[in-house]
Motif scaffolding. Structure first.
Motif, short mmCIF file in Angstrom:
data_model
loop_
_atom_site.label_atom_id
_atom_site.label_comp_id
_atom_site.label_asym_id
_atom_site.label_seq_id
_atom_site.Cartn_x
_atom_site.Cartn_y
_atom_site.Cartn_z
N THR A 161 28.41 40.41 -16.19
CA THR A 161 28.74 40.41 -14.84
C THR A 161 28.44 41.86 -14.32
N THR A 162 28.96 42.92 -15.04
CA THR A 162 28.96 44.35 -14.71
C THR A 162 27.62 44.96 -14.78
N LEU B 177 25.00 42.81 -14.04
CA LEU B 177 24.34 42.55 -13.01
C LEU B 177 24.68 43.18 -11.55
N ASN B 178 26.09 43.46 -11.62
CA ASN B 178 26.39 44.30 -10.36
C ASN B 178 25.89 45.67 -10.24
N LEU B 179 25.57 46.18 -11.39
CA LEU B 179 25.04 47.54 -11.38
C LEU B 179 23.48 47.19 -11.04
N SER C 197 21.93 45.01 -9.32
CA SER C 197 21.93 44.69 -7.59
C SER C 197 22.15 45.95 -6.88
N ALA C 198 23.20 46.75 -7.30
CA ALA C 198 23.50 48.19 -6.45
C ALA C 198 22.13 48.87 -6.65
N MET D 218 28.71 50.80 -4.51
CA MET D 218 28.62 49.84 -5.37
C MET D 218 28.14 50.28 -6.77
N ALA E 265 30.39 49.73 -10.08
CA ALA E 265 30.11 48.88 -11.24
C ALA E 265 29.95 49.68 -12.57
#
Length: 566
Positions: free
Chosen positions: A2-3, A5-7, A9-10, A146, A150
């Motif tokens: 998840t981390t 993916l957050n990075l 996407s940011a 973000m 992240a």
């Protein structure tokens, strides 16, 4: 996971934000910015400042590189001032990175909210496009926040630290990674800001971040080279010179990166500001020292990329379809119009060569017509593909009409070229090969129609260019007169047949086909009058309906609706 993916996407949001800002600023102020770049070349200092200012607005040295390369390719700007502008562009993107490195997360919601409100209410106006650029700026700030959020959990992951320490084993590899990331994101700004954020989070060391910054500059230069690959030799020289400037800076600085790391560390404990400060200082000092060397670099680029004879002689190469103007619709349409006029010039050359083929059986002129028709087909394809890249959703009502008129004239001219080539084939098979000739009266009729055909082509191109109402009325009147002339000459030819004129009997089919093809071409040339008359409200309804006229019906069947208004 998840981390990660957050990075990702940011990062995607950061790239998208920079793309929105660059695109919409160019759409609104593209013409003015291009004018600044093209006119600020008399003094080296002005050219340098122009590069700084324009790149600061569009937040992309790549966008500036595309514009400057296209100017040089078209002969509007010399190579030396172009390289000066590119040095200024490198400083401009570094300054914008410095501005965005400050903690501006508090203003991000205001920019996004205010931009969305204005954009939705005034979507297809310049204000709406500027509002979208403001949204892009807000997205950039949001993405940076973000990315910081992240990367915090990643500090605790031992595997992540091992991964980064493995990937960044030496300064050369670090620089290559930075270059690759800048190319993947199409933005050195994004690469530098990411390096600063990762250094602040403790995932990479300060030395690695500095190498990534140097690599990001190289990646931006490689992008410019790839983008300029479609330009002629003159345009490619600009990208080559800019890349050599960047490469020389990296070669000089990378061996001393350990000492630079110690010096940068003295600036403060905030690694984010330290990395960004290095980026600004590195580009400012590098470009300042290289500024006196733009003339030697120009000579070197000319030696490395000499002018080829093919580039000088190939008339079928589009000269005005500037890809850098795609994001500025008004400029893109103007460029397409200029290229269509080139097609019109080629059609005129074909027409002027056609008469010696008809009258004198000139085979050399017939070969010239075939070559010119091939050139017309190539330019037709180039214009069509260029216009397809212009987003019609971003055009206002007037620009949509102009887009349609350009497409219509391009198709009509290409069809006229095909008709001329078909006439030549008919002359060769039915007249030259059989050693036949037109009667004197028939030849005089053909010559008169040919002269009026050339004149109408010239007038039609003039109407397309300036939209003059009186010329459009004259062109429409000429179309009716030409149609009457074709009918009259068809009757006189039948009269000669009735008188059993031998030459008329032998060439009857060819003669009738010839004047009929001329009438078709004339209708295509006169089509530029309809948009002008329609806009002025002077187009009679009878002109807009097919009616019972068999000639009009035949035109519609053969050419679609391009010869007549919709």
């Amino acid at each position: 996971m998840t981390t990660l993916l957050n990075l990702l996407s940011a990062l995607a949001l950061l790239v998208w934000g920079t793309h929105i800002v660059r695109t919409d600023v160019l759409r609104v102020y593209g013409a003015q910015l291009r004018r600044i770049l093209s006119t600020s070349i008399k003094r080296r200092s002005l050219a340098f400042l122009a590069g700084v200012g324009v790149t600061s607005l569009v937040q992309s040295s790549n966008a500036t590189a595309v514009i400057v390369c296209s100017f040089v390719a078209q002969g509007l700007v010399g190579l030396t001032p172009a390289l000066t502008i590119m040095l200024g562009a490198d400083v401009g993107t570094a300054l914008m990175t410095g501005v965005l490195s400050f903690d501006l997360s508090w203003i991000s919601p205001l920019l996004i909210f205010g931009g969305v409100v204005v954009y939705l209410s005034r979507r297809h106006t310049s204000t709406g496009r500027l509002a979208r650029a403001v949204i892009g700026l807000g997205l950039i700030l949001l993405a940076l926040e973000m990315i910081t959020a992240a990367t915090r959990p990643m500090i605790q992951g031992a595997g992540i630290k091992v991964l980064f320490s493995t990937l960044t084993g030496d300064i050369i590899l670090d620089a290559l990674i930075g270059a690759v990331f800048a190319m993947l994101t199409y933005s050195s700004l994004a690469a530098v800001l990411l390096a600063a954020t990762l250094a602040t989070s403790g995932i990479i060391s300060l030395k690695v971040a500095l190498c990534l910054v140097i690599g990001a500059n190289l990646g931006s230069g490689i992008l410019a080279l790839l983008t300029a690959a479609s330009q002629n030799v003159a345009g490619r020289r600009v990208a080559l010179g800019s890349m050599l400037f960047r490469l020389s800076g990296a070669i000089v600085v990378l061996p001393f990166i350990h000492y630079i790391e110690l010096w940068i560390a003295l600036l403060g404990k905030d690694l984010r500001l330290s990395v960004v400060a290095f980026h600004v200082l590195y580009n400012t000092v590098r470009c300042g020292l290289l500024l006196p060397l733009v003339e030697p670099m120009s000579r070197l680029c000319v030696r490395l990329l000499p002018e080829s004879q093919k580039d000088e002689e190939d008339a079928a190469v589009a000269r005005h379809l500037d890809l850098a103007a795609i994001d500025t619709p008004s400029l893109a349409l103007a460029n397409a119009s200029r290229e269509v006029l080139r097609i019109g010039d080629l059609i005129e050359k074909m027409l002027l060569s056609l008469l010696p083929v008809i009258r004198d059986n000139n085979q050399q002129r017939a070969q010239q017509i075939r070559k010119l028709d091939d050139d017309v087909d190539k330019l037709y394809t180039a214009v069509k593909m260029y216009l397809a890249r212009v987003s019609r959703e971003e055009l206002n009502e007037k620009e949509v009409r102009r887009w349609t008129n350009i497409v219509t004239l391009t198709i009509n001219l290409e069809q006229a070229g095909d008709i001329i080539e078909r006439i030549v084939k008919g002359i060769e098979s039915k007249k030259i090969a059989l050693q036949r000739s037109f009667s004197a009266a028939g030849m005089n009729e053909v010559c008169e129609m040919h002269a009026r055909l050339v004149a109408s082509l010239q007038l039609g191109l003039s109407v397309f260019l300036d939209g003059d109402l009186k010329s459009a009325q004259k062109l429409l009147a000429e179309k009716e007169a030409f149609r009457d002339l074709e009918r009259a000459y068809s009757k006189t030819h039948l009269t000669r047949l009735a008188g059993e004129t031998q030459q008329s009997i032998e060439t009857s089919s060819l003669h009738l086909d010839l004047i009929s093809d001329m009438r078709r071409m004339h209708s295509l040339f006169c089509s530029t009058a309809y948009p002008v008359l329609d806009e002025a409200g002077m187009l009679r309804r009878s002109r807009m309906d097919i009616g019972d006229d068999p000639v009009v019906v035949q035109e519609r069947q053969e050419f679609g609706d391009y010869s007549h208004p919709p």
